[in-house]
Design an enzyme around this catalytic site. Structure first.
Site, PDB file in Angstrom:
ATOM      1  N   LYS A  44      15.250  15.209 -45.262  1.00  0.00           N
ATOM      2  CA  LYS A  44      14.560  15.525 -44.301  1.00  0.00           C
ATOM      3  C   LYS A  44      14.515  16.859 -43.959  1.00  0.00           C
ATOM      4  O   LYS A  44      13.725  17.277 -42.997  1.00  0.00           O
ATOM      5  CB  LYS A  44      15.140  14.660 -43.139  1.00  0.00           C
ATOM      6  CG  LYS A  44      15.055  13.221 -43.047  1.00  0.00           C
ATOM      7  CD  LYS A  44      15.471  12.770 -41.692  1.00  0.00           C
ATOM      8  CE  LYS A  44      16.707  13.108 -41.301  1.00  0.00           C
ATOM      9  NZ  LYS A  44      17.153  12.585 -39.897  1.00  0.00           N
ATOM     10  N   LYS A  46      16.330  18.765 -43.120  1.00  0.00           N
ATOM     11  CA  LYS A  46      17.433  19.234 -41.920  1.00  0.00           C
ATOM     12  C   LYS A  46      18.715  19.734 -42.483  1.00  0.00           C
ATOM     13  O   LYS A  46      19.505  18.828 -43.180  1.00  0.00           O
ATOM     14  CB  LYS A  46      17.670  17.926 -40.974  1.00  0.00           C
ATOM     15  CG  LYS A  46      16.372  18.053 -39.992  1.00  0.00           C
ATOM     16  CD  LYS A  46      16.855  16.838 -39.076  1.00  0.00           C
ATOM     17  CE  LYS A  46      16.055  17.115 -37.610  1.00  0.00           C
ATOM     18  NZ  LYS A  46      16.559  16.284 -36.760  1.00  0.00           N
TER      19      LYS A  46
HETATM   20  N1  C2G Z   1      15.254  12.302 -29.132  1.00  0.00           N
HETATM   21  C1  C2G Z   1      15.018  12.191 -27.958  1.00  0.00           C
HETATM   22  N2  C2G Z   1      14.720  13.306 -26.958  1.00  0.00           N
HETATM   23  C2  C2G Z   1      15.240  14.833 -27.470  1.00  0.00           C
HETATM   24  C3  C2G Z   1      15.854  14.960 -28.916  1.00  0.00           C
HETATM   25  C4  C2G Z   1      15.707  13.620 -29.454  1.00  0.00           C
HETATM   26  O1  C2G Z   1      14.687  11.201 -27.323  1.00  0.00           O
HETATM   27  N3  C2G Z   1      15.023  15.540 -26.536  1.00  0.00           N
HETATM   28  C5  C2G Z   1      15.534  11.430 -30.063  1.00  0.00           C
HETATM   29  C6  C2G Z   1      14.451  11.419 -31.113  1.00  0.00           C
HETATM   30  O2  C2G Z   1      13.001  11.217 -30.938  1.00  0.00           O
HETATM   31  C7  C2G Z   1      15.097  10.482 -32.238  1.00  0.00           C
HETATM   32  C8  C2G Z   1      16.638  10.577 -31.763  1.00  0.00           C
HETATM   33  O3  C2G Z   1      16.729  10.922 -30.376  1.00  0.00           O
HETATM   34  O4  C2G Z   1      14.807   9.072 -31.876  1.00  0.00           O
HETATM   35  C9  C2G Z   1      17.473  11.267 -32.786  1.00  0.00           C
HETATM   36  O5  C2G Z   1      16.717  12.537 -32.782  1.00  0.00           O
HETATM   37  P1  C2G Z   1      17.214  13.392 -34.363  1.00  0.00           P
HETATM   38  O6  C2G Z   1      18.867  13.454 -34.423  1.00  0.00           O
HETATM   39  O7  C2G Z   1      16.433  14.619 -34.072  1.00  0.00           O
HETATM   40  O8  C2G Z   1      16.727  12.269 -35.446  1.00  0.00           O
HETATM   41  P2  C2G Z   1      15.414  12.430 -36.317  1.00  0.00           P
HETATM   42  O9  C2G Z   1      15.637  13.851 -37.121  1.00  0.00           O
HETATM   43  O10 C2G Z   1      14.083  12.594 -35.422  1.00  0.00           O
HETATM   44  O11 C2G Z   1      15.699  11.501 -37.464  1.00  0.00           O
HETATM   45  O12 C2G Z   1      14.600   7.777 -40.103  1.00  0.00           O
HETATM   46  C10 C2G Z   1      14.519   8.522 -38.769  1.00  0.00           C
HETATM   47  C11 C2G Z   1      15.160   9.698 -38.668  1.00  0.00           C
HETATM   48  O13 C2G Z   1      16.556   9.559 -39.467  1.00  0.00           O
HETATM   49  C12 C2G Z   1      15.157  10.143 -37.393  1.00  0.00           C
END
Ligand code: C2G
Length: 143
Positions: A44, A46
């Site tokens: 990803k 990340k």
């Molecule tokens: N999230 C949120 N509000 C934020 C930050 C994050 O609602 N201010 C939510 C994101 O939308 C996601 C979850 O928290 O649903 C986890 O966010 P991340 O850790 O950034 O995950 P991400 O990189 O989006 O990975 O297969 C899907 C991926 O693994 C999702």
């Protein structure tokens, strides 16, 4: 027993993460969180501050979470829904309409919830002056 599933990296756990977990759990009775492995984070693009084991341990301490499993690939989602008998997959609105989730609609409900404004792991790192290492050298803030 309504079973909910969500996915994410959940690095530097913050209230935006807690809010999506709280609201996801409120949609059912049992919440499974698939947390991205370190290898999947690389896919990803990340770079998490905490490794998989730490991020898993922190999520397991959250009152809304019932089970934490690894997310190793994009393709595992369909199998996860079937294996864990998931009724609803929940993601933040930044994933709205994403094919990785839309393709699950024939076997479960897919719900996108509004992201929590004003917080993100990236913002935390920036506010703390934690810059990505350049050529492997950690960038020390100038203060
Ligand atoms: N999230 C949120 N509000 C934020 C930050 C994050 O609602 N201010 C939510 C994101 O939308 C996601 C979850 O928290 O649903 C986890 O966010 P991340 O850790 O950034 O995950 P991400 O990189 O989006 O990975 O297969 C899907 C991926 O693994 C999702």
């Amino acid at each position: 027993m309504k079973r909910i599933l969500t996915y994410g990296t959940f690095d530097l756990l913050h209230h935006g993460h807690i809010e999506i977990l709280r609201r996801a759990k409120a949609l059912g009775d049992y919440l499974v969180v698939a947390v991205s492995s370190d290898e999947f984070n690389a896919i990803k693009n990340k770079k998490a501050y905490h490794n998989y084991e730490t991020r898993k341990k922190m999520l397991e301490a959250v009152r809304y979470v019932d089970l934490v499993i690894p997310e190793n690939t994009w393709e595992q989602k369909r199998n996860d829904v079937l294996e864990y008998k998931i009724d609803t997959v929940v993601m933040g609105s930044d994933w709205e309409g994403d094919k990785n989730f839309e393709c699950l609609r024939d076997i479960c409900e897919v719900v996108y919830l509004p992201r929590t404004e004003g917080i993100s792991t990236t913002k935390i790192k920036k506010d703390l002056g934690l810059q990505e290492p350049v050529n492997g050298v950690d960038q020390i803030p100038n203060n």
